[in-house]
Design a protein around this motif. Structure first.
Motif, PDB file in Angstrom:
ATOM      1  N   ARG A  24       0.808  -1.223   0.000  1.00 52.64           N
ATOM      2  CA  ARG A  24       0.000   0.000   0.000  1.00 52.64           C
ATOM      3  C   ARG A  24       0.840   1.271   0.000  1.00 52.64           C
ATOM      4  NH1 ARG A  24      -2.655  -0.830   6.031  1.00 52.64           N
ATOM      5  NH2 ARG A  24      -0.707  -0.727   7.235  1.00 52.64           N
ATOM      6  N   SER A  25       1.992   1.251   0.668  1.00 52.62           N
ATOM      7  CA  SER A  25       2.834   2.452   0.694  1.00 52.62           C
ATOM      8  C   SER A  25       3.349   2.786  -0.700  1.00 52.62           C
ATOM      9  CB  SER A  25       4.015   2.261   1.654  1.00 52.62           C
ATOM     10  OG  SER A  25       3.569   2.104   2.979  1.00 52.62           O
ATOM     11  N   CYS A  30       0.473   4.034  -2.882  1.00 46.17           N
ATOM     12  CA  CYS A  30       0.094   5.423  -2.575  1.00 46.17           C
ATOM     13  C   CYS A  30       1.113   6.411  -3.130  1.00 46.17           C
ATOM     14  CB  CYS A  30      -0.051   5.606  -1.065  1.00 46.17           C
ATOM     15  SG  CYS A  30      -1.471   4.760  -0.341  1.00 46.17           S
ATOM     16  N   THR A  66       0.971   6.361  -7.034  1.00 47.78           N
ATOM     17  CA  THR A  66      -0.294   6.962  -7.473  1.00 47.78           C
ATOM     18  C   THR A  66      -0.275   8.463  -7.278  1.00 47.78           C
ATOM     19  OG1 THR A  66      -1.511   4.937  -6.901  1.00 47.78           O
ATOM     20  CG2 THR A  66      -2.793   6.953  -7.151  1.00 47.78           C
ATOM     21  N   ALA A  67       0.213   8.904  -6.131  1.00 47.44           N
ATOM     22  CA  ALA A  67       0.267  10.342  -5.852  1.00 47.44           C
ATOM     23  C   ALA A  67       1.172  11.060  -6.840  1.00 47.44           C
ATOM     24  CB  ALA A  67       0.746  10.576  -4.421  1.00 47.44           C
ATOM     25  N   GLN A 110      -3.859  -3.659  -7.766  1.00 40.06           N
ATOM     26  CA  GLN A 110      -3.103  -2.439  -7.472  1.00 40.06           C
ATOM     27  C   GLN A 110      -2.960  -1.570  -8.720  1.00 40.06           C
ATOM     28  OE1 GLN A 110       0.376  -2.975  -4.547  1.00 40.06           O
ATOM     29  NE2 GLN A 110      -0.059  -5.084  -5.153  1.00 40.06           N
ATOM     30  N   LEU A 162      -4.508   2.276  -9.143  1.00 44.66           N
ATOM     31  CA  LEU A 162      -3.708   3.416  -9.592  1.00 44.66           C
ATOM     32  C   LEU A 162      -4.391   4.125 -10.758  1.00 44.66           C
ATOM     33  CD1 LEU A 162       0.083   3.725 -10.030  1.00 44.66           C
ATOM     34  CD2 LEU A 162      -1.350   4.123 -12.038  1.00 44.66           C
ATOM     35  N   VAL A 181      -7.663   6.109  -9.771  1.00 45.83           N
ATOM     36  CA  VAL A 181      -7.374   7.381  -9.103  1.00 45.83           C
ATOM     37  C   VAL A 181      -6.874   8.413 -10.115  1.00 45.83           C
ATOM     38  CG1 VAL A 181      -5.903   8.542  -7.419  1.00 45.83           C
ATOM     39  CG2 VAL A 181      -6.916   6.321  -6.866  1.00 45.83           C
TER      40      VAL A 181
END
Length: 261
Positions: free
Chosen positions: A12-13, A16, A19-20, A128, A132, A135
């Motif tokens: 998840r890290s 994130c 994706t960010a 996953q 991505l 989002v």
């Protein structure tokens, strides 16, 4: 499902962060378009006349003064190349990390078959990538709305679909590699994604290397071709999905018989 949830928690890290970064860079690219639209119209002709350099990146087929042309080259490269690197890293490390981190013995002593391990890891991998893209698509749509653009509703979704399929193929091929290696998954993944991108550039430079379009997923995710033809090249896509299936099949055949250390 326990392993699937574990894989999602473990990744998840990274999910994130990637994706960010990809979403923010793509959104920024979209938001600055109104400020540089006039300038891009002026240099569009110049870009199209730069010979092999223009052909290598598909700039000879697009009008940068139009939003879709600008998005296809500038923003599309962020999602296409960045997403492929993320997918390649996930795929190449999916199986190799168990031996590298010394967790294979713990995992394989549980009452779960290797086939189920592979299925759950593959499901986590694809999930996953899907998260991505969802989002990023949401952020891009908000950004496009904010600047008042209305891209072609028939072509715009095809670009995102092509990038998503590109990432799935890259992940599947690297997943197959992951079953054959014990460490170095990151380098194998990044190298594979970079090689795919380079092969597409070579294929754009000369017609003699056009067959490379069948080898690299960037062949059917070429934004210039999708925008011009308003479709994804079916031949390149079919071969690409075939390579993805071969990658997954190779992972199953190898890992089920592999002497895991």
């Amino acid at each position: 499902m326990t392993l699937l949830k574990h894989e999602l928690r473990q990744g998840r890290s990274a999910l994130c962060i990637w994706t960010a970064i990809i979403a923010s860079m793509t959104a920024l690219c979209v938001l600055i378009y109104p400020e540089i639209r006039d300038q891009m119209s002026a240099v569009s002709g110049m870009f199209s006349d730069m010979g092999v350099f223009s052909a290598a990146f598909g700039m000879d087929k697009l009008n940068f003064g139009e939003f879709l042309g600008f998005f296809g080259v500038e923003c599309g490269n962020i999602l296409g190349l960045g997403g492929s690197f993320f997918a390649a890293l996930l795929g190449a490390q999916a199986l190799a990390k168990e031996e590298k981190d010394g967790t294979a013995e713990f995992l394989l002593t549980h009452p779960i078959s290797r086939s189920r391990i592979l299925l759950q890891k593959l499901s986590a991998l694809f999930l996953q990538i899907a998260l991505l893209n969802l989002v990023v698509i949401g952020v891009v749509l908000l950004s496009v709305t904010a600047i008042g653009e209305r891209p072609d509703p028939g072509t715009f979704p095809l670009l995102f679909l092509a990038y998503f399929l590109l990432q799935l193929e890259t992940a599947a091929v690297c997943f197959g590699f992951s079953a054959f290696i014990r460490n170095g998954g990151a380098s194998v993944g990044l190298g594979t994604a970079a090689l795919f991108y380079f092969l597409n550039i070579v294929a754009n430079l000369t017609k003699k290397a056009g067959f490379l379009k069948y080898v690299t997923p960037f062949g059917y995710a070429e934004s210039a071709d999708i925008i011009t033809d308003r479709a994804i090249n079916g031949r390149y896509l079919a071969v690409g999905m075939g390579l993805a299936v071969l990658g997954i099949a190779a992972a199953f055949l190898r890992y089920r018989r592999k002497d895991v250390r």
